[in-house]
Structure formats: structure tokens, C-alpha cells
Design an enzyme around this catalytic site. Structure first.
Site, PDB file in Angstrom:
ATOM      1  N   TYR A  22       0.795  -1.228   0.000  1.00 27.97           N
ATOM      2  CA  TYR A  22       0.000   0.000   0.000  1.00 27.97           C
ATOM      3  C   TYR A  22       0.827   1.279   0.000  1.00 27.97           C
ATOM      4  CZ  TYR A  22      -3.513  -3.448   1.198  1.00 27.97           C
ATOM      5  OH  TYR A  22      -4.324  -4.553   1.182  1.00 27.97           O
ATOM      6  N   HIS A  99      -8.744   1.404  -5.600  1.00 27.92           N
ATOM      7  CA  HIS A  99      -7.890   0.525  -4.795  1.00 27.92           C
ATOM      8  C   HIS A  99      -6.442   0.920  -5.025  1.00 27.92           C
ATOM      9  CE1 HIS A  99     -11.102  -2.146  -3.602  1.00 27.92           C
ATOM     10  NE2 HIS A  99     -11.568  -2.034  -4.834  1.00 27.92           N
TER      11      HIS A  99
END
EC number: 4.2.1.10
Length: 162
Positions: A22, A99
Site C-alpha cells: 500500500y 484501490h
């Protein structure tokens, strides 16, 4: 015009958890960049994050009459939440799914989004820049919606004058 940004479970942990997937940027920093874009484009923006599915559903429903579009990262609920999917379908607002990672390159259980079929689009794998792309996309969608409404209003006015 107002955009509501809804962040799902564990996104409050960005910058701490799994930086290899991430990245190091915190959610607050992503929101700061989005707010800057919104201000430059004269958009109102509101942020909401919850780890609880019901709270996310409630916030989506509260967008009726309050927002013009939704940007959502449902996180893990992407793959499991019929409730979030149904809420997005019910409010009938332009919605973009974002995302940070490319969910299609990850574990097989992450490949299917229950949310995408009720969204105008899906942005995956672009890291924090994906939120910027979502802002650009939503700005375009809202401009097109406004132009269509203006054309419809003109057509109605012309029809009434006849």
C-alpha cells in the site's frame, strides 16, 4: 458540487501496514491532496472512514440529497459486501471505486469486486495517485451530468413555450 470519499476497513492504518503493498503514504496525506484538488476545482469534499460495514452503508445512504458523487475504497469489503453494493445501487449517484493495489494481481479471493458492477468505473494499482485519477474522473462525470441536465431543462422550456 459535493463529492463524498468513503474509505473502508484498515485504510486508517495506511503508512503503517504492509507498506510493500500500500506504500508509505498515510490516509490523512491522501485526503490532503484530494482536498487541494477539490479546492482548485471549486468542489466540496467530505471524507469518511470506517472499519464497520453498517456505518459505510449508512454513510452511502446519507449521500442522497447531500452529495453529487461518491469515491469509495471499500477495501476488504470489496469482495464480500452485498450490503455496500446494494447501497451504492440504491442511491443512484455516480460512484468510482478505488484501490491502491492492483486487486487483480493479488490473491485470487481479491480478484472479484462485488462493488464494481454498480460503479461508473474502477481505478486499481495506481497507489495514492489513483485517488487523484478518481477526482479527475468524477469531475468529468459531474460536468457531463450537469451539461445533460442543462440540455434537458432547455428542451423542457422550449417544449412548454410551444
Amino acid at each position: 458540487m459535493k463529492i463524498v470519499v468513503i474509505q473502508g476497513p484498515n485504510l486508517n492504518m495506511l503508512g503503517i501496514r504492509e507498506q510493500n503493498i500500500y506504500g508509505p503514504m498515510k490516509l490523512e496525506d491522501i485526503h490532503k491532496q484530494m482536498k487541494g484538488f477539490a479546492e482548485q476545482n471549486k468542489l466540496e469534499i467530505e471524507f469518511f472512514q470506517s472499519n464497520l460495514e453498517g456505518e459505510i452503508v449508512d454513510r452511502i445512504q446519507e449521500c442522497i440529497g447531500d452529495a453529487d458523487g461518491i469515491i469509495i475504497n471499500p477495501a476488504a469489503y470489496t469482495h464480500t459486501s452485498i450490503a455496500i453494493r446494494d447501497a451504492i445501487a440504491a442511491v443512484q449517484l455516480p460512484t468510482l471505486e478505488v484501490h491502491l493495489s492492483n486487486i487483480h494481481q493479488r490473491e485470487e479471493f481479491r480478484h472479484k469486486s462485488l462493488i464494481a458492477p454498480v460503479c461508473a468505473g474502477q481505478i486499481v494499482g495506481m497507489g495514492p495517485f489513483g485517488y487523484h485519477l478518481a477526482m479527475v474522473g468524477m469531475t468529468q462525470i459531474l460536468s457531463e451530468v450537469a451539461a445533460m441536465r442543462e440540455q434537458q431543462a432547455k428542451a423542457q422550456a422550449a417544449a412548454q413555450q410551444k
